[in-house]
Design a protein around this motif. Structure first.
Motif, PDB file in Angstrom:
ATOM      1  N   PRO A 151       0.664  -1.222   0.069  1.00  0.00           N
ATOM      2  CA  PRO A 151      -0.034  -0.012   0.040  1.00  0.00           C
ATOM      3  C   PRO A 151       0.763   1.261  -0.039  1.00  0.00           C
ATOM      4  CG  PRO A 151       0.111  -1.146   2.225  1.00  0.00           C
ATOM      5  CD  PRO A 151       0.626  -1.972   1.285  1.00  0.00           C
ATOM      6  N   SER A 152       0.490   2.286  -0.841  1.00  0.00           N
ATOM      7  CA  SER A 152       1.134   3.345  -0.875  1.00  0.00           C
ATOM      8  C   SER A 152       0.075   4.707  -0.915  1.00  0.00           C
ATOM      9  CB  SER A 152       2.186   3.645  -2.205  1.00  0.00           C
ATOM     10  OG  SER A 152       1.468   3.476  -3.342  1.00  0.00           O
ATOM     11  N   TYR A 153       0.505   5.726  -0.309  1.00  0.00           N
ATOM     12  CA  TYR A 153      -0.211   6.907  -0.223  1.00  0.00           C
ATOM     13  C   TYR A 153       0.610   8.184  -0.770  1.00  0.00           C
ATOM     14  CZ  TYR A 153      -2.325   3.517   2.859  1.00  0.00           C
ATOM     15  OH  TYR A 153      -2.851   2.439   3.302  1.00  0.00           O
ATOM     16  N   THR A 154      -0.053   8.940  -1.541  1.00  0.00           N
ATOM     17  CA  THR A 154       0.424  10.069  -2.094  1.00  0.00           C
ATOM     18  C   THR A 154      -0.376  11.219  -2.211  1.00  0.00           C
ATOM     19  OG1 THR A 154       1.691   8.610  -3.779  1.00  0.00           O
ATOM     20  CG2 THR A 154       1.529  10.977  -4.460  1.00  0.00           C
ATOM     21  N   SER A 155       0.157  12.514  -1.813  1.00  0.00           N
ATOM     22  CA  SER A 155      -0.766  13.575  -1.808  1.00  0.00           C
ATOM     23  C   SER A 155      -0.033  15.042  -2.523  1.00  0.00           C
ATOM     24  CB  SER A 155      -0.912  13.990  -0.316  1.00  0.00           C
ATOM     25  OG  SER A 155      -1.471  15.388  -0.355  1.00  0.00           O
ATOM     26  N   MET A 156      -0.959  15.433  -3.260  1.00  0.00           N
ATOM     27  CA  MET A 156      -0.413  16.621  -4.108  1.00  0.00           C
ATOM     28  C   MET A 156      -1.157  17.773  -3.653  1.00  0.00           C
ATOM     29  SD  MET A 156      -0.133  15.560  -8.087  1.00  0.00           S
ATOM     30  CE  MET A 156      -1.785  15.199  -8.487  1.00  0.00           C
ATOM     31  N   GLY A 157      -1.726  17.793  -2.204  1.00  0.00           N
ATOM     32  CA  GLY A 157      -2.004  18.905  -1.606  1.00  0.00           C
ATOM     33  C   GLY A 157      -3.476  19.241  -1.581  1.00  0.00           C
ATOM     34  N   CYS A 158      -3.790  20.361  -0.998  1.00  0.00           N
ATOM     35  CA  CYS A 158      -5.046  20.753  -1.133  1.00  0.00           C
ATOM     36  C   CYS A 158      -5.616  21.320  -2.456  1.00  0.00           C
ATOM     37  CB  CYS A 158      -5.373  22.103  -0.222  1.00  0.00           C
ATOM     38  SG  CYS A 158      -4.763  21.881   1.517  1.00  0.00           S
ATOM     39  N   GLY A 159      -4.519  21.751  -3.409  1.00  0.00           N
ATOM     40  CA  GLY A 159      -4.873  22.170  -4.724  1.00  0.00           C
ATOM     41  C   GLY A 159      -5.575  21.240  -5.794  1.00  0.00           C
ATOM     42  N   ALA A 160      -5.216  19.988  -5.214  1.00  0.00           N
ATOM     43  CA  ALA A 160      -5.664  18.767  -6.036  1.00  0.00           C
ATOM     44  C   ALA A 160      -6.627  17.839  -5.466  1.00  0.00           C
ATOM     45  CB  ALA A 160      -4.316  17.915  -6.221  1.00  0.00           C
ATOM     46  N   MET A 161      -7.553  18.325  -4.798  1.00  0.00           N
ATOM     47  CA  MET A 161      -8.697  17.775  -4.139  1.00  0.00           C
ATOM     48  C   MET A 161      -9.920  17.369  -5.072  1.00  0.00           C
ATOM     49  SD  MET A 161      -8.284  19.063  -0.144  1.00  0.00           S
ATOM     50  CE  MET A 161     -10.110  18.200   0.090  1.00  0.00           C
ATOM     51  N   GLY A 162     -10.074  18.281  -6.038  1.00  0.00           N
ATOM     52  CA  GLY A 162     -11.339  18.060  -6.979  1.00  0.00           C
ATOM     53  C   GLY A 162     -11.705  18.983  -7.656  1.00  0.00           C
ATOM     54  N   GLY A 163     -12.342  18.868  -8.674  1.00  0.00           N
ATOM     55  CA  GLY A 163     -12.916  19.876  -9.544  1.00  0.00           C
ATOM     56  C   GLY A 163     -11.962  20.328 -10.821  1.00  0.00           C
ATOM     57  N   GLY A 164     -10.733  20.060 -10.698  1.00  0.00           N
ATOM     58  CA  GLY A 164      -9.826  20.558 -11.566  1.00  0.00           C
ATOM     59  C   GLY A 164      -9.390  21.911 -11.998  1.00  0.00           C
ATOM     60  N   MET A 165      -9.879  22.842 -10.795  1.00  0.00           N
ATOM     61  CA  MET A 165      -9.850  24.501 -10.854  1.00  0.00           C
ATOM     62  C   MET A 165      -9.590  24.691  -9.618  1.00  0.00           C
ATOM     63  SD  MET A 165     -10.254  25.139 -13.965  1.00  0.00           S
ATOM     64  CE  MET A 165     -10.346  26.819 -13.561  1.00  0.00           C
ATOM     65  N   MET A 166      -8.614  23.906  -8.781  1.00  0.00           N
ATOM     66  CA  MET A 166      -8.341  24.174  -7.441  1.00  0.00           C
ATOM     67  C   MET A 166      -7.209  24.854  -7.028  1.00  0.00           C
ATOM     68  SD  MET A 166     -10.893  23.277  -5.607  1.00  0.00           S
ATOM     69  CE  MET A 166     -10.331  23.054  -4.033  1.00  0.00           C
ATOM     70  N   MET A 167      -6.432  25.408  -8.099  1.00  0.00           N
ATOM     71  CA  MET A 167      -4.937  25.867  -7.722  1.00  0.00           C
ATOM     72  C   MET A 167      -5.277  27.276  -7.101  1.00  0.00           C
ATOM     73  SD  MET A 167      -5.153  24.379 -10.875  1.00  0.00           S
ATOM     74  CE  MET A 167      -5.477  25.528 -12.228  1.00  0.00           C
ATOM     75  N   THR A 168      -3.985  27.550  -6.129  1.00  0.00           N
ATOM     76  CA  THR A 168      -4.039  28.596  -5.248  1.00  0.00           C
ATOM     77  C   THR A 168      -3.163  29.562  -5.757  1.00  0.00           C
ATOM     78  OG1 THR A 168      -4.895  27.249  -3.461  1.00  0.00           O
ATOM     79  CG2 THR A 168      -4.120  29.421  -2.973  1.00  0.00           C
ATOM     80  N   ALA A 169      -3.351  30.339  -6.783  1.00  0.00           N
ATOM     81  CA  ALA A 169      -2.354  31.450  -7.293  1.00  0.00           C
ATOM     82  C   ALA A 169      -1.279  32.100  -6.370  1.00  0.00           C
ATOM     83  CB  ALA A 169      -2.915  32.612  -8.076  1.00  0.00           C
ATOM     84  N   GLY A 170      -0.027  31.595  -6.333  1.00  0.00           N
ATOM     85  CA  GLY A 170       0.974  32.293  -5.655  1.00  0.00           C
ATOM     86  C   GLY A 170       1.113  31.654  -4.163  1.00  0.00           C
ATOM     87  N   ALA A 171       0.372  30.768  -3.852  1.00  0.00           N
ATOM     88  CA  ALA A 171       0.397  30.307  -2.481  1.00  0.00           C
ATOM     89  C   ALA A 171       0.956  28.929  -2.371  1.00  0.00           C
ATOM     90  CB  ALA A 171      -1.012  29.913  -1.905  1.00  0.00           C
ATOM     91  N   ASN A 172       1.491  28.452  -3.223  1.00  0.00           N
ATOM     92  CA  ASN A 172       2.063  27.205  -3.631  1.00  0.00           C
ATOM     93  C   ASN A 172       1.281  25.936  -2.993  1.00  0.00           C
ATOM     94  OD1 ASN A 172       4.548  28.086  -4.609  1.00  0.00           O
ATOM     95  ND2 ASN A 172       5.065  28.817  -2.458  1.00  0.00           N
ATOM     96  N   GLY A 173       0.141  26.190  -2.904  1.00  0.00           N
ATOM     97  CA  GLY A 173      -1.000  25.251  -2.846  1.00  0.00           C
ATOM     98  C   GLY A 173      -0.800  24.798  -1.061  1.00  0.00           C
ATOM     99  N   VAL A 174      -0.267  25.550  -0.550  1.00  0.00           N
ATOM    100  CA  VAL A 174      -0.001  25.370   1.307  1.00  0.00           C
ATOM    101  C   VAL A 174      -1.162  26.068   1.969  1.00  0.00           C
ATOM    102  CG1 VAL A 174       1.722  25.314   3.002  1.00  0.00           C
ATOM    103  CG2 VAL A 174       2.604  24.853   0.803  1.00  0.00           C
TER     104      VAL A 174
END
Length: 258
Positions: free
Chosen positions: A61-84
């Motif tokens: 079993p493996s677990y990978t996270s691309m952060g809050c910006g990749a949670m759904g909808g395809g339009m979740m990027m956070t400009a300039g905040a590095n997704g943190v």
């Protein structure tokens, strides 16, 4: 292109409703988004196997996270905040939950909301951001959840199920908790259903969060790069204008007025 436009329209509506709420539209109750596309209780089927087989986690079993910006909808990027975000650990656990074989989608979604609410506390900006992420989780239906389950589930014959579960637990402890005191086979005997095994793995990931590999969201990287380029471009143009101005200057002594 049509799908992107629909997502943009949806996001704009969601943001406007959140802003209206913050402005005093509903101080004691949250707005009802059920009439908006992609909302409501989206029924996602659990991973299933053919007759005579049972869903079990992969042997590694493996677990990978691309952060809050990749949670759904395809339009979740956070400009300039590095997704943190302040509640980033909740986003990581959300991704891991989807990747845990046998975890119901609604349970994962609700766990994120509970986790983010606890971390945000009375921070209104944090709460609003987490609410938006929570709303967007259902946008796009079950695709993200189904894909994660398919990538992390196997099917095993009933007489091999316990062995498969024990192998997955043995790998988890060896990889992520080498000092952990546990008997994988004994745990597998206790986790004798798909639901119990999923619950056990979720608890282990919470206890050993370093089991989640953090990766950069490529969409977020693109957004950060675009923002960086947009900030640097005006500086380059300014330097170019100054250089052109100096080249037009005639410092010949013959032009000096006496």
């Amino acid at each position: 292109m049509t799908a992107i436009l629909l997502r943009l329209i949806f996001l704009a509506n969601a943001v406007s409703m959140l802003l209206a709420e913050e402005a005093g539209g509903g101080k004691d109750k949250k707005p009802d988004y059920s009439s908006m596309p992609g909302f409501g209780e989206t029924p996602c089927m659990l991973f299933s196997c053919s007759k005579g087989q049972v869903a079990v986690p992969k042997s590694r079993p493996s677990y990978t996270s691309m952060g809050c910006g990749a949670m759904g909808g395809g339009m979740m990027m956070t400009a300039g905040a590095n997704g943190v975000e302040k509640y980033s650990p909740c986003c990581d656990l959300f991704h891991a939950c989807y990747q845990t074989c046998g975890s119901p989608k609604k349970l994962c979604d609700d766990a994120f909301k509970t986790c983010s609410a606890k971390i945000c506390g009375s921070d209104k900006e944090c709460v609003s951001s987490a609410d938006l992420k929570g709303m967007m989780m259902n946008f796009g239906g079950c695709d993200k959840y189904d894909k994660a389950q398919s990538q992390n589930c196997d099917c095993a014959l009933k007489d091999k199920v316990e062995e498969k579960r024990a192998a997955a637990l043995e790998y988890f402890y060896r990889k992520h908790a080498p000092n952990g005191k546990a008997d994988p086979l004994a745990l597998a005997k206790k986790a004798d259903t798909t639901a119990k095994m999923a619950s056990l793995l979720r608890k282990l990931v919470v206890k050993y969060p370093k089991a989640i590999k953090i990766k950069k969201d490529p969409q977020q990287e693109m957004m950060d790069r675009m923002m960086k380029e947009s900030r640097e471009k005006p500086k380059k143009e300014e330097v170019q204008v100054e250089e052109e101005g100096e080249s037009d200057f005639d410092d010949s002594d013959e032009k000096i007025e006496l």
